[in-house]
Scaffold this active site. Sequence first.
Site, PDB file in Angstrom:
ATOM      1  CG  ASP A  41      -9.260   3.218   1.405  1.00 10.42           C
ATOM      2  OD1 ASP A  41      -8.498   3.108   0.388  1.00 10.42           O
ATOM      3  OD2 ASP A  41      -9.233   3.008   2.385  1.00 10.42           O
TER       4      ASP A  41
ATOM      5  CG  ASP B 231      -2.144   0.920   1.198  1.00 16.02           C
ATOM      6  OD1 ASP B 231      -2.059   1.749   0.241  1.00 16.02           O
ATOM      7  OD2 ASP B 231      -3.007   0.912   2.271  1.00 16.02           O
TER       8      ASP B 231
HETATM    9  C1  GLA Z   1      -5.326   2.065   2.995  1.00 16.83           C
HETATM   10  C2  GLA Z   1      -5.989   0.963   2.087  1.00 16.83           C
HETATM   11  C3  GLA Z   1      -6.984   0.207   2.732  1.00 16.83           C
HETATM   12  C4  GLA Z   1      -6.212  -0.400   4.252  1.00 16.83           C
HETATM   13  C5  GLA Z   1      -5.813   0.844   4.849  1.00 16.83           C
HETATM   14  C6  GLA Z   1      -4.999   0.590   6.038  1.00 16.83           C
HETATM   15  O1  GLA Z   1      -6.344   3.279   3.193  1.00 16.83           O
HETATM   16  O2  GLA Z   1      -6.506   1.631   0.867  1.00 16.83           O
HETATM   17  O3  GLA Z   1      -7.393  -0.708   1.904  1.00 16.83           O
HETATM   18  O4  GLA Z   1      -5.346  -1.018   3.698  1.00 16.83           O
HETATM   19  O5  GLA Z   1      -4.709   1.647   4.091  1.00 16.83           O
HETATM   20  O6  GLA Z   1      -4.393   1.406   6.873  1.00 16.83           O
END
Ligand code: GLA
Length: 400
Positions: A220, A153
């Site tokens: 997200d 990520d």
């Molecule tokens: C980002 C990602 C999420 C999750 C969070 C964890 O927002 O897009 O899917 O993994 O980080 O902190």
Amino acid sequence: MRKRQRSMFRRLGLSCLLIWPLFAMAATANNAAPTPPMGWNSWNHFGAKVTADDVRHAADELVASGMAAAGYRYVIIDDGWQGSRDANGVLHPNAKFPDMKALADYVHGKGLKFGIYSSPGEHTCGGFTGSYGHEAQDAKTFAGWGVDYLKYDLCSFRTRLKGKSLADQTAMMQAAYRKMHEALEATGRPVVYALCSYGWGRVWEWGAEVGANLWRSTIDIEPGYQSMMFNAQAQQGLERWAGPGHWNDPDMLEIGNQGMDNPDMERTHMSLWALLAAPLIAGNDLAAMSGDTRSVLTNPEVLAVDQDSRGAQGRRVWQEGPVQLWAKPLADGTLAVGLVNTLDHPLDATLDFKALGLAGAVPARDLWQRRDLGLIDATHTFDVPAFGVVLLKMGKSATH
Ligand code: GLA
């Protein structure tokens, strides 16, 4: 060539396929995700509070609920497992995960696969330790634990991109993601590699080139109808970048989570993800799952649309006001069709056969009702529930 394609599609009665991307990008080096990965991830329900016991219970429930048998194989710990590095730079889990190797063994012992999360930045989005500067070391640690899936990520790596030109930003992201890919390759362990950059840098254009099997193409998801529809619709136009081995990822499922707990919405969510050939990573509390949620997640005919070996990503072929028509060509020459009602009340709707490339009377099967409809034509009326969907398989061998 063109003439040959056209006559072949005419024979199939699916002339719309002419505008489908015919040549998907070359598959990535590993063979870890010939169809979209399926599993469970801790983030959408547990967030950064997740513990080893939560993960163990999720593995138990995946098996007990029948989800594992339906194809959900990866148990993925998202953000919140990391502790700190020791004097040698080795990353250790925090106190909530006393023995990561034992946890991976437990998951493997259930016949499942084990996944974990990190970032190319110094810190993850939750503020935990990332892999920056320790890529090879972390890849070895993960392989030693028995990791089969890594979600990587972007998070704090974004601060490094500030002030850079767009081209430089993209090159930096590519280099960071390629670095971890090479580190994983060097371990010799096959690992599904999932990028998470929220669509930054048009990741779909180069995700496969840097070794990824899937890449997040949106912000997200949240547990609500609007967020789910937003992410689904943001996939429009990205079809050509998906195919066996490498997938666009509109984010994890919210099915069974509060806010997405009406069965019609759940069926729409599942239908769209199946039509989009999206990874199916459940994100609900499996121990508290209702019968409805379980049956939405495990309907074998809907899962078969997602997991179809052709690997085509479907798209919206028609929309009139609140009614949308989505379609995805399947390996057996049939078409998966989703008729979506975005209104908060039921609607009578017909199929636009022209948009689907169909004509006359066509055999159809309702995949949620699991019922053959016989021959239907453009006058056939469907009662589509509020925020709901009718999902069909249409064409010569669609009926049972
Ligand atoms: C980002 C990602 C999420 C999750 C969070 C964890 O927002 O897009 O899917 O993994 O980080 O902190």
